[in-house]
Design a protein around this motif. Structure first.
Motif, PDB file in Angstrom:
ATOM      1  N   LEU A 110      23.949  71.112  49.992  1.00 42.03           N
ATOM      2  CA  LEU A 110      22.618  71.577  50.378  1.00 42.03           C
ATOM      3  C   LEU A 110      22.189  72.883  49.733  1.00 42.03           C
ATOM      4  N   VAL A 111      23.122  73.809  49.536  1.00 37.33           N
ATOM      5  CA  VAL A 111      22.740  75.147  49.069  1.00 37.33           C
ATOM      6  C   VAL A 111      23.683  75.615  47.962  1.00 37.33           C
ATOM      7  N   ARG A 160      24.538  75.285  40.793  1.00 36.76           N
ATOM      8  CA  ARG A 160      25.524  76.014  41.579  1.00 36.76           C
ATOM      9  C   ARG A 160      25.926  75.309  42.878  1.00 36.76           C
ATOM     10  N   TYR A 161      25.675  73.999  42.966  1.00 36.72           N
ATOM     11  CA  TYR A 161      26.173  73.213  44.092  1.00 36.72           C
ATOM     12  C   TYR A 161      26.076  71.732  43.744  1.00 36.72           C
ATOM     13  N   MET A 162      26.677  70.884  44.572  1.00 36.39           N
ATOM     14  CA  MET A 162      26.687  69.447  44.329  1.00 36.39           C
ATOM     15  C   MET A 162      25.318  68.876  44.700  1.00 36.39           C
ATOM     16  N   ILE A 163      24.377  69.083  43.791  1.00 33.05           N
ATOM     17  CA  ILE A 163      22.991  68.726  44.053  1.00 33.05           C
ATOM     18  C   ILE A 163      22.784  67.219  44.151  1.00 33.05           C
ATOM     19  N   LEU A 164      23.709  66.437  43.633  1.00 34.80           N
ATOM     20  CA  LEU A 164      23.571  64.981  43.643  1.00 34.80           C
ATOM     21  C   LEU A 164      23.941  64.357  44.981  1.00 34.80           C
ATOM     22  N   GLY A 165      24.437  65.151  45.919  1.00 37.71           N
ATOM     23  CA  GLY A 165      24.715  64.653  47.251  1.00 37.71           C
ATOM     24  C   GLY A 165      26.029  63.897  47.371  1.00 37.71           C
ATOM     25  N   CYS A 220      31.269  72.076  42.645  1.00 42.67           N
ATOM     26  CA  CYS A 220      30.296  71.473  41.738  1.00 42.67           C
ATOM     27  C   CYS A 220      30.871  70.267  40.999  1.00 42.67           C
ATOM     28  N   SER A 221      32.095  69.923  41.301  1.00 49.25           N
ATOM     29  CA  SER A 221      32.719  68.699  40.792  1.00 49.25           C
ATOM     30  C   SER A 221      33.450  68.060  41.957  1.00 49.25           C
ATOM     31  N   CYS A 222      33.786  66.789  41.817  1.00 48.76           N
ATOM     32  CA  CYS A 222      34.393  66.068  42.934  1.00 48.76           C
ATOM     33  C   CYS A 222      35.691  65.410  42.516  1.00 48.76           C
ATOM     34  N   GLY A 223      36.573  65.264  43.474  1.00 53.78           N
ATOM     35  CA  GLY A 223      37.845  64.616  43.231  1.00 53.78           C
ATOM     36  C   GLY A 223      38.457  64.190  44.545  1.00 53.78           C
ATOM     37  N   PRO A 224      39.621  63.558  44.516  1.00 55.77           N
ATOM     38  CA  PRO A 224      40.299  63.171  45.764  1.00 55.77           C
ATOM     39  C   PRO A 224      40.554  64.385  46.646  1.00 55.77           C
ATOM     40  N   ASP A 225      40.546  64.163  47.937  1.00 55.19           N
ATOM     41  CA  ASP A 225      40.727  65.241  48.906  1.00 55.19           C
ATOM     42  C   ASP A 225      42.195  65.619  49.009  1.00 55.19           C
ATOM     43  N   TRP A 226      42.558  66.738  48.381  1.00 51.19           N
ATOM     44  CA  TRP A 226      43.907  67.260  48.532  1.00 51.19           C
ATOM     45  C   TRP A 226      43.894  68.600  49.253  1.00 51.19           C
ATOM     46  N   TYR A 227      42.721  68.918  49.888  1.00 49.18           N
ATOM     47  CA  TYR A 227      42.597  70.178  50.622  1.00 49.18           C
ATOM     48  C   TYR A 227      42.973  70.036  52.098  1.00 49.18           C
ATOM     49  N   THR A 228      42.460  68.993  52.760  1.00 47.79           N
ATOM     50  CA  THR A 228      42.464  68.965  54.217  1.00 47.79           C
ATOM     51  C   THR A 228      43.732  68.362  54.789  1.00 47.79           C
ATOM     52  N   THR A 229      43.894  68.559  56.106  1.00 52.19           N
ATOM     53  CA  THR A 229      45.050  68.027  56.824  1.00 52.19           C
ATOM     54  C   THR A 229      44.635  66.978  57.847  1.00 52.19           C
ATOM     55  N   ASN A 230      43.454  66.431  57.699  1.00 53.80           N
ATOM     56  CA  ASN A 230      42.962  65.426  58.638  1.00 53.80           C
ATOM     57  C   ASN A 230      43.787  64.150  58.509  1.00 53.80           C
TER      58      ASN A 230
END
Length: 355
Positions: A34-35, A110-115, A194-204
């Protein structure tokens, strides 16, 4: 830059996860969809990364398009090895034209404007192209081992075998890229968002991210890497034996030096491309809660996308026959003598292999 802390995915809407400054209370106001993510770095940094991604988009698209066009135009390039290099070029073109362009566009804003949908498309295509590229490098090493070292005796590696290996790389790539679309991990903004990849951040635990990262590391990094190391080490071992048996042969000595240099370049290229990504992801999942700079997390993604430029330089433009055809296609070399000499040339490596 303010200190960052990781926020578990349960504290945010399902679509994304972001690191936030410790003194920020309004989490949703920092959504990477969004921002602008100005809290992660200066505008100059975002614009510099955008310019770098634009360079990768232009250079990667041009180099790999020329590679594909040259291979299609000249029948003499349609050997089993060049089939694999063509497969590598197609994968690189996919990453350069979709992944690098998307990153260039999003870094500019400066953000993932493509949603969220654009994030999934970019993450999926970059993963597919990257995995095909990675496995193609392993197949190139395997093909060189079979052709030069001849471990299977009289077995001949034919174009049909090369085509089957190329198809296998796409199957393996889909095995790696599809799971985040169906619930095993997920594609989210990474690094500076500003780029996307598999989620290796979270612990969900809902997404089983740790198991997916381990799957990528073991199957999609360790196996190709071990294949490359084994095949090229056997190739060097065979060449050293040939040199020892033919110490008086200057051409054999030269072949060993050239192949040794090529092996070092190829292995280093592989490590530069994939080791930072694999290492950083493993560090994060094994050090949950430790703060890290998101600018550093952006480096592995940039290096993997840069492979769309340096992989062709290593694997294709150091191919003498291909370079001759490329120069002829571009009108830089049209002499009959060059074409004749090219068709008659045989690399010193092949000579040693046959001996």
């Amino acid at each position: 830059m303010k200190e960052m802390r990781g926020i578990r995915s349960t504290e945010l809407p399902e679509d994304f996860w972001i690191p936030i400054p410790l003194d920020t209370n309004n989490i949703t106001s920092l959504s990477p969809y969004l921002v602008p993510q100005d809290h992660l770095g200066s505008r100059a940094l975002f614009y510099s990364l955008s310019a770098f991604m634009f360079f990768l988009f232009v250079a990667g698209t041009a180099i790999n398009t020329l590679t594909i066009a040259c291979t299609v135009l000249y029948k003499k390039l349609r050997s089993h090895l060049n089939y694999i290099l063509l497969n590598l070029a197609v994968a690189n073109l996919l990453v350069a034209s979709v992944g690098s362009f998307t990153c260039f566009y999003c870094f500019a804003f400066r953000y993932m404007i493509l949603g969220p949908l654009g994030c999934k498309i970019e993450g999926f295509t970059a993963t597919v192209g990257g995995m095909v590229s990675l496995w193609s490098l392993a197949v190139v090493a395997f093909e060189r081992w079979l052709v030069i070292c001849k471990p299977l005796g009289s077995f001949i590696f034919k174009p049909s075998h090369a085509a089957a290996c190329c198809a296998m790389t796409w199957v393996f790539a889909l095995f790696a890229a599809v799971p985040p679309l169906v619930g095993w991990s997920r594609y989210i903004p990474e690094g500076m968002q500003c780029s996307c990849g598999p989620d290796w951040y979270t612990t969900n635990n809902k997404y089983n991210n740790e198991s997916y990262v381990m799957f990528l590391f073991c199957f999609c990094f360790s196996v190709p890497f071990c294949t490359i190391i084994f095949c090229y080490s056997q190739l060097l071992r065979m060449l050293k034996s040939a040199v020892k048996a033919q110490e008086e042969s200057a051409s054999t000595q030269k072949a060993e030096r050239e192949v040794s240099r090529m092996v070092v370049i190829m292995v280093l290229g592989f490590l530069v491309c994939w080791m930072p990504y694999a290492s950083f992801a493993l560090w994060v999942i094994n050090n949950r809660g430790h703060p890290f700079d998101l600018r550093l997390a952006t480096i592995p993604s940039c290096l993997s996308k840069a492979s769309t430029v340096y992989n062709p330089l290593i694997y294709i433009f150091l191919n003498k026959q291909f370079c001759e055809c490329l120069r002829k296609m571009l009108g830089l070399s049209a002499g009959e003598d060059e074409e004749s000499s090219m068709s008659q040339s045989v690399t010193e490596v092949s000579k040693v292999g046959h001996s």
